[in-house]
Scaffold this active site. Structure first.
Site, short mmCIF file in Angstrom:
data_model
loop_
_atom_site.label_atom_id
_atom_site.label_comp_id
_atom_site.label_asym_id
_atom_site.label_seq_id
_atom_site.Cartn_x
_atom_site.Cartn_y
_atom_site.Cartn_z
N LYS A 1 0.92 -1.32 0.16
CA LYS A 1 0.01 -0.04 -0.12
C LYS A 1 0.97 1.17 -0.20
O LYS A 1 0.61 2.16 -0.74
CB LYS A 1 -0.96 -0.01 1.24
N GLU B 1 10.65 -4.53 4.59
CA GLU B 1 10.56 -6.24 3.97
C GLU B 1 10.34 -6.08 2.53
O GLU B 1 11.06 -6.90 1.73
CB GLU B 1 9.74 -6.97 4.71
N GLY C 1 -4.98 -2.27 5.17
CA GLY C 1 -4.16 -3.35 4.65
C GLY C 1 -4.84 -4.54 4.81
O GLY C 1 -5.05 -5.50 4.10
N ARG C 2 -5.34 -4.68 6.29
CA ARG C 2 -5.82 -6.10 6.54
C ARG C 2 -7.30 -6.45 5.87
O ARG C 2 -7.84 -7.12 6.28
CB ARG C 2 -5.89 -6.45 8.08
N GLU D 1 -4.81 -7.30 15.18
CA GLU D 1 -4.19 -5.81 14.74
C GLU D 1 -5.37 -4.81 14.83
O GLU D 1 -5.18 -3.51 15.13
CB GLU D 1 -3.65 -5.81 13.17
N HIS E 1 -4.96 -33.79 17.62
CA HIS E 1 -3.94 -34.63 18.16
C HIS E 1 -2.89 -33.96 18.43
O HIS E 1 -1.65 -34.46 18.88
CB HIS E 1 -3.55 -35.60 17.17
N LYS F 1 9.55 -0.87 14.27
CA LYS F 1 9.97 -0.49 13.00
C LYS F 1 11.20 0.82 13.04
O LYS F 1 12.30 0.54 12.72
CB LYS F 1 9.11 0.22 12.11
#
Ligand code: G6Q
Length: 534
Positions: free
Chosen positions: A205, A211, A266-267, A352, A383, A503
């Site tokens: 965005k 990253e 973003g999410r 978030e 399990h 950050k």
């Protein structure tokens, strides 16, 4: 007035003292229709919420609280493009992205639908080109590998949906994802790919995320090292972003850019241009069905009375357990292997959005907000960690998600899978008493160990079949659940300031690592830095 001062909140507090010890066994025994009464159908989704520690009175009081907190007006404000993300002064309009009706959606007096349609058309043409093997790489061979480079909201949604809808995807294409700044991620994802047949989608965005930019630069080097030249970059890179300037600065022509807008968080962005990798995988028609599914749940959320409103019911049950019973976490347990990234997706979506401790006006909250969200697909989890769900000391409300019809109908797998889902929710709700164990002849020293207290709440969500349409509804269901809870807790679900500090500190420490320095204003960081400085 703060949440805990509302009369509806006090009413629930008092009510809690009278119902907290009620047993699901008794609630079911006293009401033979409970299983069908406490259920709801919305589009393709069926919700059974009968195995919750609630009475009709509890539900009515929870809905009264929802009304008192202004769910309806805030919901309408969101859909109407009001800037409800107050700390960033932004509208929250992911619902416009999947508005498949012909109704306009305004924000700042502008109808956003025409630019949404333009972008969807551009995405469709581009996807078809790749799917028809018409998009050629630098040596003239068609592109058949698509690598999305993005992180967080620019990764998790596309990963989750391409996995969930793999059944519908074009198997002649490889769709892969690189998110981590760890070079291991880049190395492993690209190791068997031919650069001449590979397209990178740089999804960001802001187009400033370290990253993503680091991985994008590495991808460019990787391509150039294979014999491609600078002018070939255009054939192998596209960008998904809101930031044209940065995209151009990176060297991607704005013609190869798919845009979205600041009012898409973003999410909440997988139905924007960020979903390009999804569209390439499943095709524009299936992508449209996905949007229609989202739209149907949006309409349900917008129009159904709160007492019959699926996202509202799920949200208020979450408030009931988190704020009254003190539950700290919630599990999402899909009984469908295709949904294996669904819990991770909503771990971000929920944590978030609602991991906040101040109200919209900046006052510290005096109550618990968003839960820890986690989960894995069944039956694998059975399990692994279900032991704690059944006999541990934590109360963990859980959502079990299943499908009525399987996509791969092989032998008796689906009946067995479904049997497990139903058996688990039954065991969690009703447990096994000492008396029952005695009657079965279990030895007295093992009775305590083999007892299941039960009374552990679950929701069961069933889809007729996992399709793009039903998946869209399911995602929108959880999105709106998160929204409702954010309104109840009076927090801003649409910012994420909590990710900033790390950050900033990383930038500073990165400089120290480069200079092999070890000075830091705390002795732990200084000591750790020394280990990298020799
Ligand atoms: C999501 C968050 C966050 C964001 C990533 C990537 O809501 O804001 O997960 O999506 O940090 O950001 P960019 O898309 O700007 O690279």
């Amino acid at each position: 007035m703060t949440l805990t001062d509302l009369p509806e909140w006090h009413d629930l507090e008092n009510h809690f003292t009278t119902v907290q010890n009620l047993q699901l066994r008794d609630l079911f025994a006293n009401d033979p229709d409970r299983g069908s009464r406490l259920s709801l159908q919305a589009g393709d989704l069926y919700l059974d919420f009968s195995k919750n520690r609630v009475t009709d009175e509890t539900l009515a009081k929870l809905i009264a609280l929802a009304k008192a907190c202004g769910i309806e007006s805030t919901r309408d404000a969101m859909f109407a493009g009001v800037k409800i993300n107050t700390t960033e002064q932004r509208a929250v309009l992911h619902t416009a992205l999947r508005n498949t009706s012909d109704q306009p959606v305004y924000t700042d007096g502008i109808d956003v639908m025409s630019e949404i349609h333009t972008e969807l058309k551009k995405m469709s043409e581009f996807s078809d080109n790749i799917r028809d093997k018409k998009l050629l790489g630098f040596d003239g061979r068609p592109i058949k590998n698509v690598v999305n480079i993005g992180i967080g909201g620019s990764d998790l949604g596309p990963v989750m949906v391409t996995e969930a809808l793999k059944y519908y995807s074009d198997r002649s294409l490889q769709i892969r994802f690189i998110s981590n700044i760890d070079a291991n991620n880049f190395a492993e994802v690209t190791r068997d790919l031919d650069p001449a047949e590979s397209l990178f989608i740089i999804a960001s965005k802001t187009f400033t995320t370290d990253e993503t930019m680091t991985n994008a630069l590495t991808a460019r080097e990787w391509l150039l090292a294979s014999g491609a030249v600078d002018t070939d970059i255009a054939k192998h890179f596209v960008a998904l972003s809101t930031n044209t300037e940065k995209v151009t600065e990176f060297g991607i022509d704005s013609a190869n850019m798919f845009v979205f807008w600041h009012w898409v968080g973003g999410r909440y962005s997988l139905t924007s241009a960020i979903g390009l990798s999804i569209m390439i995988a499943i095709g524009p028609e299936h992508f449209k069905e996905l949007l229609e599914g989202f739209y149907d749940m949006d309409q349900h959320f917008k129009t159904a009375p709160l007492e019959n409103n699926m996202p509202v019911i799920l949200a208020m049950l979450g408030v009931w357990y988190g704020n009254f019973f003190g539950a700290e976490t919630e599990a999402i347990l899909p009984y469908d292997q295709y949904l294996h990234r669904f819990p991770a997706y909503f771990q971000q979506g929920n944590m978030e959005s609602n991991g906040k401790s101040v109200t919209k006006s900046g006052e510290p909250v005096r109550y618990k907000t968003g839960p820890v969200v986690w989960g894995e697909p069944g039956t694998n989890g059975q399990h692994a960690f279900y032991q704690l769900l059944h006999q541990g000391t934590h109360l963990i409300p859980a959502d079990f998600i299943g499908t009525i019809e399987p996509l791969n109908n092989i032998g008796e797998h689906h009946q067995k899978l479904t049997a497990n889902l139903l058996a688990q929710t039954k065991a969690l709700a009703f447990g096994k008493t000492a008396l029952e164990l005695e009657a079965e002849g279990v030895s007295s020293e093992l009775i305590a160990h083999k007892t299941f207290t039960g009374n552990r709440p679950t929701n069961t969500i069933l889809m007729t079949k996992l399709t793009p349409h039903s998946l869209g509804q399911l995602i929108a269901l959880y999105e709106h659940k998160i929204f409702v809870q954010g309104v109840i807790w009076d927090i801003n679900s649409f910012d994420q300031w909590g990710v900033e500090l790390g950050k900033v500190l990383a930038t500073d420490i990165y400089q120290k690592l480069k200079e092999r320095g070890s000075d830091a204003d705390d002795s732990s960081t200084a000591n750790l830095l020394k280990r990298f400085s020799s």
